[in-house]
Design an enzyme around this catalytic site. Structure first.
Site, short mmCIF file in Angstrom:
data_model
loop_
_atom_site.label_atom_id
_atom_site.label_comp_id
_atom_site.label_asym_id
_atom_site.label_seq_id
_atom_site.Cartn_x
_atom_site.Cartn_y
_atom_site.Cartn_z
N GLU A 233 0.82 -1.22 0.00
CA GLU A 233 0.00 0.00 0.00
C GLU A 233 0.86 1.27 0.00
O GLU A 233 0.64 2.19 0.79
CB GLU A 233 -0.97 -0.02 1.19
CG GLU A 233 -1.90 -1.24 1.14
CD GLU A 233 -2.96 -1.27 2.23
OE1 GLU A 233 -2.71 -0.73 3.31
OE2 GLU A 233 -4.04 -1.83 1.97
N ASP A 312 -8.44 -9.18 3.97
CA ASP A 312 -8.13 -8.12 4.92
C ASP A 312 -9.21 -8.05 6.01
O ASP A 312 -10.06 -7.15 5.99
CB ASP A 312 -8.06 -6.78 4.17
CG ASP A 312 -7.56 -5.66 5.04
OD1 ASP A 312 -7.09 -5.94 6.15
OD2 ASP A 312 -7.66 -4.49 4.61
N GLU A 340 -12.47 -2.61 12.23
CA GLU A 340 -12.48 -1.87 10.96
C GLU A 340 -13.65 -2.28 10.07
O GLU A 340 -14.40 -1.44 9.58
CB GLU A 340 -11.15 -2.08 10.24
CG GLU A 340 -11.10 -1.38 8.89
CD GLU A 340 -9.77 -1.55 8.17
OE1 GLU A 340 -8.84 -2.15 8.75
OE2 GLU A 340 -9.67 -1.07 7.03
O1 GCW Z 1 -6.63 -2.62 4.61
C1 GCW Z 1 -5.77 -1.89 5.27
C2 GCW Z 1 -6.36 -0.94 6.24
C3 GCW Z 1 -5.27 0.06 6.49
C4 GCW Z 1 -4.09 -0.68 7.11
C5 GCW Z 1 -3.70 -1.85 6.22
C6 GCW Z 1 -2.62 -2.72 6.84
C7 GCW Z 1 -2.35 0.14 8.53
O2 GCW Z 1 -7.51 -0.35 5.72
O3 GCW Z 1 -5.75 1.07 7.34
O4 GCW Z 1 -2.98 0.17 7.28
O5 GCW Z 1 -4.81 -2.64 5.97
O6 GCW Z 1 -2.97 -3.70 7.49
O7 GCW Z 1 -1.45 -2.43 6.65
#
Ligand code: GCW
Length: 606
Positions: A233, A312, A340
């Site tokens: 990411e 996720d 989340e």
């Molecule tokens: O899907 C994502 C979350 C992010 C998070 C990421 C991760 C810390 O939406 O907020 O970032 O996973 O686990 O690295």
């Protein structure tokens, strides 16, 4: 404020103390007579020997004695007697909490207020709150806390630089509780110091990390290690230099080895710029593709930390194949206490039933540690929703012993926290234990996930991620929904051992709750119980809403003390609204697509 040890009237002592000193203090304050014998070889393990005159003989390692003390104290608070000798030791070495706290005081995916550790770009905390937290975590058996977000935003790099004394002071506060700190590091950090690259094979980079590690361990000698999110990411990582993740992790491992530190390296690596038109890429396959071939290539102080599912933290995902397939590598499973995708600590969602399913699928000794993304924040009750604390506590119990019974764990938390009469206790325990299934019913159906509002991930939006970059598609059309992940489809299922492939590959025998994770099926598909798929979707959603209404009524009959009662009522009202939105929007979405009415004639908006 009701925390699970709030009936301990004694303040946590000030000043430096070892875990054994703290154990003595806690036992004395609770009026428990004990003789403590420290045996350094025992580590976290302990033995409790009750004597005839109400005295206990405790043997344990440095931290083992503290765990023994909390075992006795919680037994006393729960009205249980320990009459025969018992020995205990944790199953997992590192029982970690990962805080996604930013230095500006915000918490990524945090639903419990501001950071407990940072504000205004600096380390900033209340020592009293940290000690209360230390006591809570230690009493649940947790022993590592990573303070900062895995997305290392400026100026969090300074925790290894000029903020090191602040990190050391925080570590001093946690030390008596047997809690070691960990820090998330920025893979490109050497580039802040005049080095033009972060290539893990560059001698300058390697030296920089070695020198930095030496400085960090001089300040915090028992730091558990570094947590790393790399090439994920948008975070920097070894791919930029044509290196693989063993090159990256081993370089850091070499720097930490002299000090006994671990590199905890996350495996959340996937293409987050996918084109929705691209059907060749299937995101759940990504982690395996990036790591499986590297099995055996990682240093012995590297731990690969893998999210429990291949996507996720959705409400239902299969166990990640990576957790089954890397036998020559230290592995940790990552869970998420922060809600989340599971209701933002507004909706009630008790996680232990889900975790039990995961642990039951994990072969013995396939992982050596566990981690959970924190649900903590600076709200007075630490977890936003008072009942979300059950997730923090029971995570600790499972991290210590994954065979802990879910009902027993939730009952223990309920008893410690509220001390209700037995009928009320049974009622709350059963509401908590069924809350995950209820939430699952009114949200995205049968393992498909992702029908949430983009970005904040609360509330329904069935096509919110359908044409986005994140690789999370359901492809519902007028006839069918889901993605075929079997051998004939994307081939994701091929990443598993034969017995698992066999369990899921045929839609007629695939467990219902995973059906749409693995298969693309017409709405008229007959489920095992004879219902059609579309009817099952409608039924689950109506049931989920009804169960939420019943949950609300049952919770309102329980005598929660203030301020918990008001917070629970207020959040429950928001959950009722959310459940109704989910139920109606998901049902309408599928009705509009399929044109198939509900057999029971309930109201579906068209
Ligand atoms: O899907 C994502 C979350 C992010 C998070 C990421 C991760 C810390 O939406 O907020 O970032 O996973 O686990 O690295």
């Amino acid at each position: 404020m009701n925390l699970w040890l709030n009936r301990l009237a004694s303040p946590v002592p000030a000043g430096p103390a070892t875990p054994a000193d703290l154990a003595r203090y806690e036992l004395e304050s609770a009026g428990i007579r004990a003789v403590l014998q420290e045996d350094p070889s025992m580590g976290d393990a302990y033995r409790i020997d009750p004597q005839e005159d109400g005295l206990f003989r405790l043997a344990g390692g440095k931290t083992g004695l503290l765990y023994a003390a909390y075992r006795l104290i919680t037994a006393q608070l729960c009205g249980e007697s320990i009459l025969s000798p018992l020995s205990d030791a944790p199953k997992y070495a590192l029982r970690m909490i990962n805080c996604w706290d930013n230095m500006d005081g915000s918490v990524e995916r945090g639903y419990s207020g501001r950071s407990l550790f940072f504000e205004n770009g600096r380390v900033s905390y209340s020592a009293e709150r940290i000690k209360t937290l230390g006591r809570l975590l230690a009493s649940a058996g947790l022993n590592v806390l990573c303070v900062n977000n895995v997305n290392v935003h400026d100026p969090a790099q300074r925790l290894l630089e000029d903020y090191l004394p602040d990190l050391a002071a925080l570590a001093d506060l946690f030390r008596p509780f047997g809690i070691r700190l960990m820090v998330s590091v920025d893979f490109s950090q050497p580039m802040r110091h005049g080095i033009p690259t972060a290539d893990p094979l560059s001698p300058d980079v390697r030296n920089w990390w070695k020198e930095t590690a030496a400085g960090v361990y001089a300040a915090v000698p028992d730091l558990a290690g570094f947590l790393v999110k790399a090439d994920s990411e948008g975070r920097p990582g070894p791919f930029t230099y044509g290196r693989n993740h063993a090159d990256g992790a081993n370089m850091l491992a070499e720097a930490l080895r002299p000090f006994g530190g671990y590199v905890v390296w996350r495996c959340f690596v996937y293409n987050c710029r996918q084109d929705w038109r691209d059907t060749a890429t299937d995101r759940p396959k990504a982690a395996w593709e990036h790591y499986a071939f590297l099995d055996g290539a990682f240093a012995d102080n590297v731990i690969l930390q893998v999210k429990h599912g291949p996507f996720d933290f959705q409400v239902r995902e299969p166990l990640s194949p990576l957790l089954l397939g890397m036998k020559q590598t230290n592995m940790a499973m990552e869970l998420q206490l922060a809600q989340e995708y599971t209701g933002h600590q507004i909706d009630l969602y008790t996680m232990i039933p889900m975790w039990k399913e995961l642990f039951e699928e994990l072969p013995a000794d396939s992982i050596m540690s566990v981690a959970a993304v924190s649900n903590l924040g600076n709200d007075e009750n630490y977890t936003g929703h008072p009942l979300a604390a059950v997730n923090l506590y029971t995570y600790g119990l499972l991290a210590w012993n994954p065979e802990t019974d879910a009902e027993a764990a939730v009952t223990r938390w309920t008893r410690l926290t509220y001390g209700f009469c037995s009928a009320e206790e049974r009622s709350l325990v059963s509401l908590l234990l069924s809350s995950r299934r209820t939430y699952e019913k009114y949200t995205a159906p049968l393992g498909i996930g992702w029908m949430v509002n983009p970005h904040d991930h609360y509330g329904p939006n069935p096509s919110g991620y359908e044409y986005d970059l994140w690789g999370t598609y359901h492809k519902a059309n007028r006839e069918a929904v889901g993605i075929d992940r079997t051998h004939a489809g994307t081939g994701y299922l091929d990443q598993y051992p034969e017995e698992i492939r066999h369990k899921y590959e045929d839609p007629d025998t695939c467990p219902d709750l995973y059906l749409l994770f693995y298969h693309r099926l017409p709405y008229t598909f007959r489920m095992k119980d004879g219902r059609t798929l579309i009817q099952r979707i409608y039924d689950d959603h109506f049931e989920g809403l009804e169960e939420t209404r019943a949950l609300s009524a049952a919770l309102s009959r329980l005598p929660f003390p203030e301020p918990d009662a008001s917070v629970i009522r207020e959040r429950m009202n928001r959950q009722l609204y959310n459940a109704r939105e989910w139920c109606d929007i998901i049902n309408t979405f599928f009705f509009r697509l399929s044109g198939i009415p509900d057999e029971k004639g309930r109201k579906i908006y068209d």
